[in-house]
Design a protein around this motif. Sequence first.
Motif, PDB file in Angstrom:
ATOM      1  N   LYS A 178       0.837  -1.205   0.000  1.00  0.00           N
ATOM      2  CA  LYS A 178       0.000   0.000   0.000  1.00  0.00           C
ATOM      3  C   LYS A 178       0.870   1.252   0.000  1.00  0.00           C
ATOM      4  N   GLU A 179       0.249   2.360  -0.336  1.00  0.00           N
ATOM      5  CA  GLU A 179       0.967   3.625  -0.315  1.00  0.00           C
ATOM      6  C   GLU A 179       1.088   4.144   1.124  1.00  0.00           C
ATOM      7  N   ARG A 180       2.079   4.983   1.311  1.00  0.00           N
ATOM      8  CA  ARG A 180       2.260   5.613   2.613  1.00  0.00           C
ATOM      9  C   ARG A 180       1.085   6.563   2.859  1.00  0.00           C
ATOM     10  N   GLU A 181       0.514   6.491   4.070  1.00  0.00           N
ATOM     11  CA  GLU A 181      -0.649   7.307   4.362  1.00  0.00           C
ATOM     12  C   GLU A 181      -0.469   8.104   5.642  1.00  0.00           C
ATOM     13  N   PHE A 182      -1.149   9.237   5.676  1.00  0.00           N
ATOM     14  CA  PHE A 182      -1.104  10.124   6.831  1.00  0.00           C
ATOM     15  C   PHE A 182      -1.789   9.485   8.023  1.00  0.00           C
ATOM     16  N   VAL A 183      -1.195   9.689   9.213  1.00  0.00           N
ATOM     17  CA  VAL A 183      -1.794   9.204  10.453  1.00  0.00           C
ATOM     18  C   VAL A 183      -2.161  10.380  11.355  1.00  0.00           C
ATOM     19  N   ALA A 184      -1.192  11.227  11.669  1.00  0.00           N
ATOM     20  CA  ALA A 184      -1.444  12.340  12.582  1.00  0.00           C
ATOM     21  C   ALA A 184      -0.327  13.358  12.438  1.00  0.00           C
ATOM     22  N   ALA A 185      -0.630  14.603  12.842  1.00  0.00           N
ATOM     23  CA  ALA A 185       0.371  15.658  12.799  1.00  0.00           C
ATOM     24  C   ALA A 185       0.119  16.644  13.929  1.00  0.00           C
ATOM     25  N   ILE A 186       1.179  17.369  14.311  1.00  0.00           N
ATOM     26  CA  ILE A 186       1.080  18.360  15.373  1.00  0.00           C
ATOM     27  C   ILE A 186       1.963  19.548  15.011  1.00  0.00           C
ATOM     28  N   THR A 187       1.450  20.743  15.296  1.00  0.00           N
ATOM     29  CA  THR A 187       2.233  21.942  15.027  1.00  0.00           C
ATOM     30  C   THR A 187       3.067  22.285  16.259  1.00  0.00           C
ATOM     31  N   SER A 188       4.280  22.773  16.048  1.00  0.00           N
ATOM     32  CA  SER A 188       5.160  23.080  17.176  1.00  0.00           C
ATOM     33  C   SER A 188       4.788  24.391  17.852  1.00  0.00           C
TER      34      SER A 188
END
Length: 122
Positions: A41-51
Motif C-alpha cells: 500500500k501507499e504511505r498514508e497520513f496518520v497524525a500531525a502536530i504543530t510546534s
Amino acid sequence: QLQASGGGLVQAGGSLRLSCAASGRTFSIQNMGWFRQAPGKEREFVAAITSTDSKTSYADSVKGRFTLSGDNAKNTVYLQMDSLKPEDTAVYYCAARRSSSASYYVWHYDYWGQGTQVTVSS
C-alpha cells in the motif's frame, strides 16, 4: 535527523507508544507528523502536530484511538496508540515539515525518520 522508536508486536485491543526525537536543525521544524505504510500500500497520513500551538490533526481511521503530543523542550513527539486493530499493522514513519501550515501529504514533509514496525495480531 529524526529518530523513531517504540514499535512492536501487540494483540488487538492493546496499546503502543511511538516516539520521534528530532536533532540538528530543529529550529526550522514547524510541524511533525506520523505516516504509515502497510505492505503493498501507499504511505498514508496518520497524525500531525504543530510546534507553535500544538494543534493536532488525525486521519479518520485513527481518530479517537490515537493521540499525538509533543514535548518542545525535548524536540520529541509521542504517538499513543490505543485500541489497536490488525489493520493498524504497518511500518510507521515520523516526519517533519518546515512550513507552519498543516499537511496530510507525504511530499510536503522535508525530513523523515527511519520506520518502526507495528504489528497487531488478531
